[in-house]
Design a protein around this motif. Structure first.
Motif, PDB file in Angstrom:
ATOM      1  N   HIS A 228      68.013   5.977  47.774  1.00 39.64           N
ATOM      2  CA  HIS A 228      66.994   5.695  46.776  1.00 39.64           C
ATOM      3  C   HIS A 228      65.804   6.638  46.902  1.00 39.64           C
ATOM      4  O   HIS A 228      64.897   6.611  46.082  1.00 39.64           O
ATOM      5  CB  HIS A 228      66.531   4.239  46.864  1.00 39.64           C
ATOM      6  N   ALA A 229      65.803   7.445  47.956  1.00 38.30           N
ATOM      7  CA  ALA A 229      64.715   8.416  48.113  1.00 38.30           C
ATOM      8  C   ALA A 229      64.855   9.491  47.035  1.00 38.30           C
ATOM      9  O   ALA A 229      65.952   9.986  46.779  1.00 38.30           O
ATOM     10  CB  ALA A 229      64.770   9.046  49.500  1.00 38.30           C
ATOM     11  N   PRO A 230      63.768   9.868  46.384  1.00 35.86           N
ATOM     12  CA  PRO A 230      63.858  10.796  45.257  1.00 35.86           C
ATOM     13  C   PRO A 230      63.968  12.255  45.695  1.00 35.86           C
ATOM     14  O   PRO A 230      63.618  12.633  46.821  1.00 35.86           O
ATOM     15  CB  PRO A 230      62.543  10.551  44.507  1.00 35.86           C
ATOM     16  N   GLY A 280      68.139  -3.241  41.772  1.00 34.22           N
ATOM     17  CA  GLY A 280      67.450  -1.980  42.021  1.00 34.22           C
ATOM     18  C   GLY A 280      66.257  -2.066  42.934  1.00 34.22           C
ATOM     19  O   GLY A 280      66.117  -1.285  43.887  1.00 34.22           O
ATOM     20  N   ALA A 281      65.357  -3.009  42.671  1.00 31.50           N
ATOM     21  CA  ALA A 281      64.116  -3.084  43.444  1.00 31.50           C
ATOM     22  C   ALA A 281      64.379  -3.454  44.902  1.00 31.50           C
ATOM     23  O   ALA A 281      63.771  -2.884  45.819  1.00 31.50           O
ATOM     24  CB  ALA A 281      63.161  -4.083  42.800  1.00 31.50           C
ATOM     25  N   THR A 282      65.279  -4.413  45.147  1.00 31.95           N
ATOM     26  CA  THR A 282      65.543  -4.820  46.527  1.00 31.95           C
ATOM     27  C   THR A 282      66.292  -3.730  47.279  1.00 31.95           C
ATOM     28  O   THR A 282      66.079  -3.538  48.475  1.00 31.95           O
ATOM     29  CB  THR A 282      66.345  -6.132  46.572  1.00 31.95           C
ATOM     30  N   ILE A 283      67.172  -3.008  46.573  1.00 35.18           N
ATOM     31  CA  ILE A 283      67.882  -1.901  47.217  1.00 35.18           C
ATOM     32  C   ILE A 283      66.897  -0.825  47.638  1.00 35.18           C
ATOM     33  O   ILE A 283      66.953  -0.302  48.763  1.00 35.18           O
ATOM     34  CB  ILE A 283      68.945  -1.322  46.269  1.00 35.18           C
ATOM     35  N   ALA A 284      65.963  -0.487  46.748  1.00 34.37           N
ATOM     36  CA  ALA A 284      64.977   0.544  47.065  1.00 34.37           C
ATOM     37  C   ALA A 284      64.134   0.141  48.257  1.00 34.37           C
ATOM     38  O   ALA A 284      63.881   0.941  49.170  1.00 34.37           O
ATOM     39  CB  ALA A 284      64.091   0.807  45.839  1.00 34.37           C
ATOM     40  N   SER A 288      64.300   2.085  51.932  1.00 37.91           N
ATOM     41  CA  SER A 288      63.099   2.714  52.467  1.00 37.91           C
ATOM     42  C   SER A 288      62.701   2.097  53.804  1.00 37.91           C
ATOM     43  O   SER A 288      62.350   2.808  54.759  1.00 37.91           O
ATOM     44  CB  SER A 288      61.950   2.577  51.463  1.00 37.91           C
ATOM     45  N   ALA A 289      62.780   0.766  53.885  1.00 40.40           N
ATOM     46  CA  ALA A 289      62.387   0.086  55.133  1.00 40.40           C
ATOM     47  C   ALA A 289      63.305   0.480  56.281  1.00 40.40           C
ATOM     48  O   ALA A 289      62.844   0.696  57.411  1.00 40.40           O
ATOM     49  CB  ALA A 289      62.409  -1.425  54.917  1.00 40.40           C
ATOM     50  N   ARG A 290      64.596   0.580  56.004  1.00 43.64           N
ATOM     51  CA  ARG A 290      65.535   0.944  57.072  1.00 43.64           C
ATOM     52  C   ARG A 290      65.174   2.314  57.650  1.00 43.64           C
ATOM     53  O   ARG A 290      65.189   2.516  58.862  1.00 43.64           O
ATOM     54  CB  ARG A 290      66.970   0.964  56.532  1.00 43.64           C
ATOM     55  N   TRP A 291      64.855   3.253  56.777  1.00 37.94           N
ATOM     56  CA  TRP A 291      64.540   4.604  57.253  1.00 37.94           C
ATOM     57  C   TRP A 291      63.207   4.624  57.997  1.00 37.94           C
ATOM     58  O   TRP A 291      63.105   5.196  59.091  1.00 37.94           O
ATOM     59  CB  TRP A 291      64.496   5.575  56.068  1.00 37.94           C
ATOM     60  N   PRO A 355      73.489   2.711  45.611  1.00 38.92           N
ATOM     61  CA  PRO A 355      74.242   1.814  46.497  1.00 38.92           C
ATOM     62  C   PRO A 355      73.316   0.936  47.333  1.00 38.92           C
ATOM     63  O   PRO A 355      72.235   1.348  47.751  1.00 38.92           O
ATOM     64  CB  PRO A 355      75.033   2.774  47.383  1.00 38.92           C
ATOM     65  N   ALA A 356      73.776  -0.288  47.569  1.00 36.02           N
ATOM     66  CA  ALA A 356      73.025  -1.193  48.424  1.00 36.02           C
ATOM     67  C   ALA A 356      73.145  -0.786  49.891  1.00 36.02           C
ATOM     68  O   ALA A 356      72.268  -1.095  50.702  1.00 36.02           O
ATOM     69  CB  ALA A 356      73.524  -2.625  48.236  1.00 36.02           C
ATOM     70  N   LEU A 357      74.222  -0.119  50.239  1.00 41.09           N
ATOM     71  CA  LEU A 357      74.433   0.365  51.603  1.00 41.09           C
ATOM     72  C   LEU A 357      75.323   1.594  51.514  1.00 41.09           C
ATOM     73  O   LEU A 357      76.318   1.595  50.785  1.00 41.09           O
ATOM     74  CB  LEU A 357      75.097  -0.705  52.470  1.00 41.09           C
ATOM     75  N   THR A 358      74.956   2.630  52.254  1.00 43.16           N
ATOM     76  CA  THR A 358      75.715   3.878  52.218  1.00 43.16           C
ATOM     77  C   THR A 358      75.866   4.411  53.636  1.00 43.16           C
ATOM     78  O   THR A 358      74.880   4.557  54.360  1.00 43.16           O
ATOM     79  CB  THR A 358      75.001   4.946  51.362  1.00 43.16           C
ATOM     80  N   THR A 359      77.101   4.702  54.028  1.00 44.86           N
ATOM     81  CA  THR A 359      77.348   5.270  55.353  1.00 44.86           C
ATOM     82  C   THR A 359      78.137   6.561  55.215  1.00 44.86           C
ATOM     83  O   THR A 359      78.980   6.704  54.328  1.00 44.86           O
ATOM     84  CB  THR A 359      78.131   4.302  56.260  1.00 44.86           C
ATOM     85  N   LEU A 360      77.878   7.487  56.117  1.00 42.60           N
ATOM     86  CA  LEU A 360      78.581   8.766  56.175  1.00 42.60           C
ATOM     87  C   LEU A 360      79.073   8.979  57.592  1.00 42.60           C
ATOM     88  O   LEU A 360      78.307   8.810  58.554  1.00 42.60           O
ATOM     89  CB  LEU A 360      77.644   9.904  55.761  1.00 42.60           C
ATOM     90  N   LYS A 361      80.351   9.327  57.716  1.00 40.39           N
ATOM     91  CA  LYS A 361      80.944   9.528  59.036  1.00 40.39           C
ATOM     92  C   LYS A 361      81.819  10.779  59.025  1.00 40.39           C
ATOM     93  O   LYS A 361      82.280  11.238  57.984  1.00 40.39           O
ATOM     94  CB  LYS A 361      81.822   8.327  59.429  1.00 40.39           C
ATOM     95  N   ASN A 362      82.037  11.301  60.227  1.00 39.69           N
ATOM     96  CA  ASN A 362      82.979  12.389  60.434  1.00 39.69           C
ATOM     97  C   ASN A 362      84.389  11.831  60.590  1.00 39.69           C
ATOM     98  O   ASN A 362      84.585  10.759  61.178  1.00 39.69           O
ATOM     99  CB  ASN A 362      82.643  13.162  61.720  1.00 39.69           C
ATOM    100  N   LEU A 363      85.363  12.572  60.089  1.00 38.70           N
ATOM    101  CA  LEU A 363      86.765  12.251  60.325  1.00 38.70           C
ATOM    102  C   LEU A 363      87.445  13.440  60.981  1.00 38.70           C
ATOM    103  O   LEU A 363      87.179  14.592  60.627  1.00 38.70           O
ATOM    104  CB  LEU A 363      87.490  11.928  59.011  1.00 38.70           C
TER     105      LEU A 363
END
Length: 457
Positions: A228-230, A280-284, A288-291, A355-363
């Motif tokens: 959600h960061a612009p 939208g608002a709760t996801i944003a 932001s809070a998680r980061w 997305p409400a939650l997004t993860t990125l991993k190596n394979l």
């Protein structure tokens, strides 16, 4: 199926896919043989943790294997466990971790069955070094649809073995399996936390970690992205790397194996009414809070399963999405497909679907399984309210991006992909179909996923 027999309402873990079916819960192998011989069509179901419709019936009988959950044997000297397929990975951890052994691959939850872990060929956050779950299966017993039992391994009917690894429960019923565990000195993990400021920086940090992971199967890494960061901040992340703690890492007063807490209800809470609290608002705010609140630090100590299985601290996560549930869209692209990651995030944000939650991993490199998901490169997973996907198919453009890049979606999570794209995403599908037909000559194994995606020949 007797039309007068009561049926049971079933859903995927995401609560976006629903079916009714006649459910049998056989306990013994003999019960299973009778059930599979008497049912025209059979869908295998374990703990019901597939997000979509992989463990839901198209028609016919559902065989719930969760009562088939006994430890058969455990070689403590060599770390080889033989266990029935309905046992949870958490059951394995419960019995082996205090003795210094752990499954070398744990996904985001330990509340899936051993059979489900094999059928989905699950991966963890250490895939570049440890591979997927199926690579640690020494052999398995498969109950075929004609009622016969056969032992499969990489050296004994390798085609059948690898068709079953990642085969989504469509080659037969896995009765039990022998799994090679890994040695651990403690039940703790040490964690180092990074914070990145852009997707490019996130990719660079994870790429550097992947080089280390290839040499160290105990190193786990995942990026939690802020979508959600612009602008240029899109894809900034909290990146966690962790590993099993050595005895020397523990303060003197800390016991080597922490007391395990109860796993709680596997059902979670009821879905919240209407659209729930994910919009939208709760996801944003949450992104932001998680980061902002995730302070970079090294040497944090936490229970090993807490570090490796974060989903088990969010059992009621699907309930927050309301009655429509959630869809997790997870795809993998090759190592040179980083641009697809940015394109996918930009596409979702541009359609006002952050997305409400997004993860990125190596394979790392995948297995010989024709339907096994991992390929060498990247995997991105996004959680979306299912209500956003009802009117049309806004993910079709993503499907095309992924397929064009030589990537694929994860069948254990899928509920939306177009069946026509599956042969492009899984180019060895016909090879799998031939082996599946040999193992299931009576054409009894099926599922809603198999029918929707036309997996069966």
């Amino acid at each position: 199926m007797n039309p007068d027999e009561p049926t049971t309402a079933l859903s995927g873990w995401g609560r976006a896919s629903h079916r009714r079916g006649l459910v049998r819960r056989p306990v013994s192998d003999d019960d299973l043989v009778r059930a599979i011989r008497s049912a025209p069509q059979v869908t295998v179901r374990g703990a019901g943790r597939s997000y979509g419709d992989a463990a839901l019936p198209d028609q016919g009988t559902v065989l719930d294997l969760t009562a088939h959950n006994q430890l058969v044997s455990f070689d403590q000297a060599n770390g080889v466990i033989v266990i029935e397929s309905g046992a949870l990975l958490g059951d394995v951890v419960e019995q082996t971790l205090p003795l210094g052994w752990l499954p070398p691959v744990l996904p985001g939850t330990e509340r899936i069955t051993v059979g489900g872990a094999i059928a989905s060929d699950v991966h963890g956050k250490n895939h570049p070094g440890a591979g997927s779950f199926g690579q640690h299966v020494l052999w398995l017993l498969l109950l075929r649809s004609d009622g016969t039992v056969t032992q499969l391994s990489a050296g004994q009917d390798p085609d059948g073995f690898w068709a079953t690894i990642g085969g989504m429960g469509l080659t037969g019923i896995i009765l039990e399996a022998a799994v090679q565990l890994q040695r651990v000195e403690t039940g703790w993990a040490t964690r180092r936390r990074h914070r990145t400021r852009s997707l490019d920086e996130t990719i660079e940090v994870l790429r550097s970690l992947a080089a280390r992971q290839e040499l160290d199967p105990e190193l786990h890494a995942v990026g939690w992205l802020d979508t959600h960061a612009p602008g240029r901040r899109l894809g900034r992340a909290v990146v966690d790397e962790c590993r099993p703690a050595r005895a020397a890492d523990l303060p003197p007063a800390v016991p080597p194996f922490p007391e395990r807490r109860g796993r709680g209800s596997a059902q979670g809470m009821r879905s919240l009414p209407g659209p729930g609290v994910v919009f939208g608002a709760t996801i944003a705010a949450a992104s932001s809070a998680r980061w902002h609140l995730s302070v970079p630090r090294s040497g944090s100590l936490l229970p090993l399963t807490t570090a490796l299985c974060p989903l088990d601290r969010a059992e009621s996560w699907p309930a927050a999405f309301g009655r429509g549930g959630l869809v997790q869209y997870q795809f993998a692209v090759p190592a040179d497909g980083e641009k697809v990651l940015l394109q996918a995030l930009a596409y979702l944000v541009g359609r006002r679907m952050p997305p409400a939650l997004t993860t990125l991993k190596n394979l790392g490199f995948g297995t010989a399984g024709p339907l096994s998901f991992p390929i060498h490169g990247w995997t991105l997973a996004v959680d979306l309210p299912a209500r956003w996907l009802r009117d049309d198919s806004p993910l079709q453009a993503l499907d095309e991006m992924v397929a064009d890049a030589g990537g694929r979606v994860y069948l254990a999570k899928d509920v939306v992909v177009d069946a026509e794209l599956i042969p492009r995403m899984y180019p060895r599908l016909d090879t799998w179909r031939r082996t599946q037909a040999r193992l299931d000559p009576d054409r009894r194994m099926t599922s809603a996923l198999a029918q929707r995606l036309e997996l069966l020949s």
